[in-house]
Each structure stands twice: as structure tokens, then as C-alpha cells.
Scaffold this active site. Sequence first.
Site, PDB file in Angstrom:
ATOM      1  N   TYR A  84       1.829  25.859  31.333  1.00 48.91           N
ATOM      2  CA  TYR A  84       2.392  24.807  32.078  1.00 48.91           C
ATOM      3  C   TYR A  84       3.827  24.915  32.020  1.00 48.91           C
ATOM      4  O   TYR A  84       4.438  25.733  31.159  1.00 48.91           O
ATOM      5  CB  TYR A  84       1.775  23.410  31.693  1.00 48.91           C
ATOM      6  CG  TYR A  84       1.842  23.216  30.187  1.00 48.91           C
ATOM      7  CD1 TYR A  84       3.014  22.965  29.239  1.00 48.91           C
ATOM      8  CD2 TYR A  84       0.617  23.438  29.471  1.00 48.91           C
ATOM      9  CE1 TYR A  84       2.931  22.928  27.853  1.00 48.91           C
ATOM     10  CE2 TYR A  84       0.437  23.401  28.022  1.00 48.91           C
ATOM     11  CZ  TYR A  84       1.642  23.030  27.417  1.00 48.91           C
ATOM     12  OH  TYR A  84       1.611  22.988  25.941  1.00 48.91           O
ATOM     13  N   ASP A  85       4.650  24.161  33.026  1.00 49.17           N
ATOM     14  CA  ASP A  85       5.918  23.975  32.949  1.00 49.17           C
ATOM     15  C   ASP A  85       6.511  25.533  33.441  1.00 49.17           C
ATOM     16  O   ASP A  85       7.689  25.917  33.219  1.00 49.17           O
ATOM     17  CB  ASP A  85       6.745  23.603  31.490  1.00 49.17           C
ATOM     18  CG  ASP A  85       6.558  22.469  31.046  1.00 49.17           C
ATOM     19  OD1 ASP A  85       6.203  21.257  31.786  1.00 49.17           O
ATOM     20  OD2 ASP A  85       6.794  22.237  30.004  1.00 49.17           O
ATOM     21  N   GLU A 133       9.954  27.645  20.028  1.00 42.97           N
ATOM     22  CA  GLU A 133      10.388  27.844  21.509  1.00 42.97           C
ATOM     23  C   GLU A 133      12.016  28.297  21.500  1.00 42.97           C
ATOM     24  O   GLU A 133      12.854  27.545  21.721  1.00 42.97           O
ATOM     25  CB  GLU A 133      10.317  26.750  22.156  1.00 42.97           C
ATOM     26  CG  GLU A 133       8.597  26.323  21.981  1.00 42.97           C
ATOM     27  CD  GLU A 133       8.570  25.161  23.003  1.00 42.97           C
ATOM     28  OE1 GLU A 133       9.418  24.626  23.932  1.00 42.97           O
ATOM     29  OE2 GLU A 133       7.520  24.238  22.531  1.00 42.97           O
ATOM     30  N   GLY A 165       8.471  22.195  14.961  1.00 41.06           N
ATOM     31  CA  GLY A 165       9.399  22.653  15.887  1.00 41.06           C
ATOM     32  C   GLY A 165       9.332  22.053  17.272  1.00 41.06           C
ATOM     33  O   GLY A 165      10.063  20.663  17.145  1.00 41.06           O
ATOM     34  N   GLY A 166       8.768  22.714  18.206  1.00 37.10           N
ATOM     35  CA  GLY A 166       9.049  22.231  19.551  1.00 37.10           C
ATOM     36  C   GLY A 166      10.526  22.393  20.259  1.00 37.10           C
ATOM     37  O   GLY A 166      11.132  23.077  19.523  1.00 37.10           O
ATOM     38  N   GLN A 203       0.784  -1.282   0.043  1.00 37.70           N
ATOM     39  CA  GLN A 203      -0.068   0.015  -0.157  1.00 37.70           C
ATOM     40  C   GLN A 203       0.984   1.388   0.003  1.00 37.70           C
ATOM     41  O   GLN A 203       2.112   1.272   0.678  1.00 37.70           O
ATOM     42  CB  GLN A 203      -1.009  -0.006   1.145  1.00 37.70           C
ATOM     43  CG  GLN A 203      -0.531   0.192   2.537  1.00 37.70           C
ATOM     44  CD  GLN A 203      -1.357  -0.104   3.603  1.00 37.70           C
ATOM     45  OE1 GLN A 203      -2.068  -1.126   3.845  1.00 37.70           O
ATOM     46  NE2 GLN A 203      -1.540   1.248   4.425  1.00 37.70           N
TER      47      GLN A 203
END
Length: 410
Positions: free
Chosen positions: A256-257, A188, A145-146, A119
Amino acid sequence: MHIPHRSRLRALVSAACTAALGASLLAGAGTATAAAPAAPQAKAGSKIVGYFTEWGTYDRKYYVRNIETSGSAARLTHINYAFGNVTGGKCAMGDSYAATDRAYTAAESVDGVADTWDQPLRGNFNQLLKLKKKHPGLKILWSFGGWTWSGGFGDTAKNPAAFAQSCYDLVKNSKWAGLFDGIDIDWEYPNACGNSCDTSGREAFKNVMAALRSKFGGSALVTAAITADASGGGKIDAADYAGAAQYVNWYNPMTYDYFGAWDATGPTAPHSPLTSYSGIPKAGYNTSATIAKLRGLGIPASKLLLGIGFYGRGWTGVTQAAPGGTATGPAAGTYEQGIDDYKVLKTKCPATGTVGGTAYAKCGSDWWSYDTPATLATKMTYKNQQGLGGTFFWELSGDTANGELIRAIH
């Protein structure tokens, strides 16, 4: 913060880096002159956006099928697929094996049908297409990104149009036609420090988002995860988020963090407080301050989503049950020290108190903080009172098998 692979540790920002950025932080905010195509809008407050991690199919064995069996697919409005890479000023595949090549068995597959050797498309992308067939209203964005892969964004600022073209060509590739409804940018951080330091200037983020909107047009979704640092002179001030807002459907402020065991000796503090509280280690490090800061810049509430972490952060060597205690280092975690999923912590270290609108837990010498269904109810009330555009969370595999947290959001 959104961090590919194993590492979710916050890099300490050096004084030298901060000094190097000083001039660009003080640069004046320009106003965009180019007209942006009209962006499609959804009803404010209705969005529920969950991150699905590409690498979660390995050690975590969290597959697209789990989104369905947990009941999460029926509650999500959008999925952010994390992450694509940013390199050489262009969008690029992250892990092509996981995305398009891995063969799924019938037991692993969304529809119970096994992949075949011949496939044309397998992997997560094919499974997500199957999920969309079951849920025609579900939209999927490809996040780029990240934490680990944001270092490449500085090059994109040199030629935003070329970057936007590369992203469009990849997101809209005919091999996975119909899969992605838009793009999410997880830079970031623009003109500030994260895993690396960026000095592309205050206008860079706005210019990149303008180019993406111009290329993707008005019918596609263009969103961005952004910093939650609302402290004076913090990361929100480093980039023109207000100027770029006209080009995005919404922002995902990463509320958060705020605190964690990168400060190995404490003080212990919940990583995702909704409000400030007596003794909070740093002013401006709470959700309400972040939202107030962004709204104060003129960003519409309907373009801001409330960020939720489906995990906790913790310390060990703690003797004090209440927040503000000292520690000897990060608590043990399943995949990494100092962090663990909600589905693990709810049993391993049940919540013993609340502070600032979120929960904390003291068990033995370990101290953890995380959101529970009860604290999420409080946060959803806040989200509605503020008229925010909805909720997003990092990330799907942290929830229980029956989706306790997403049910609380829904």
C-alpha cells in the site's frame, strides 16, 4: 508504510541520497552460514495480522476493548503492537504512559473491570493481557521502528547481538510476562531512504534478523514489515531479504502507499493496486509485482503476507473521475491531509469505480482510493491463488465499529 504519531507523509528521496547509496546497492549478496533455529509455522493462508497503534488511544480513542467489541479479536490470529522505539542501537519503550501506566475505567476496559491505583501493570499492556485471556489462541508481537523511528536501525547493524539482547530483555520483561509471543521489525528502510537514509550496507538487515532469531530461539515469532518497492533497482534490491528469510516466520510486504498526495499535483492513482493497469504512474508499483519480485528471489509464498490498508489516500482540485487526473493538493483528512480511515470514507466519499483490483471515489473535487469489502474479496482470491501465508493490515482503528473490512478478510 507504518508511521508513528500524526505523520504518514512519504519523504521524497533526494538524488544526493540515492547517489550515496549507489555503492552499497551494488554490493553482492552473501549467503548466511550460521544455522538458524527452527521457526514455528502456522498453516499457510490462515494468518490475519492487525496492527494496533499505541497512540491510537489518544485522539482516536481506539482502545483494546474496541478490538473485542468490533468482533475483530475473534478473527485475528496475531496483533502487532506499534511501536517500540529503536535508539542507541537498542530496543526501547515508545510511550510508557500509554503502554503500562494509563488507568482504564470499567467502561473502557476489555473485561469491564476498572484499573486500581496500586495495581502493578495498567495501560495497553494490561488490556492486551485481558484480551488474550478471552482469546487464548491470539498471539501478540511487539513491533519496533516504523517510519518515524527507523533512523535508529543503522546503529543496530553495528552490533546486532547487543540489539537482539536489548529487544529480548524488553519484550520478555517480567512486568508483562506472557504478553508478547515475539517481535516484529519495521525497518523503513535497510540500506535505502525513508524518513531518513540508511547506509548500513546490503547485509545489515540479514545480520540483524539472524541475531534476533538466535536470541529469541525457535519457539518465538520473529517477523518483519518490508518494502513493497519492486521497481528496477528499488528498495527490495537494496537489502538481502532473501538471505534473511530463513530467520523470519514471515514477512509483511507493505503493499500500500504506492501512490499518494505527496505528489501534490497527481496524477491521481490508487494507493494500493493489486495489479498494474493502463496508465499506472510507475512500473512495479502494485501488489502483484511486489509478490512476484519477492517470490522470484526464492522467498517461499507461505512466508509472505498480503498487505491491506484500512484507509484511503486522496487529492483535491481534481476534475477527472478516472485515475490519472491532475490535482491541486492533498484532500482534507480527519487527522492529516491526504489520508482518512475507511470508516470515514465509505460515507464521506463512496466508491465510484474500480481499477487495478481496488476502488476509487470522486466526490466534488476530491478523489480518493481505498479498499472495500468487495475489492478485498478479489485480493483474498489472489492471496489464496498465490499460496500466501495470510493477510496483514494497517491498522485496526480504520475499520468500522462492526469490523466490515476484517470480516471481508476473514
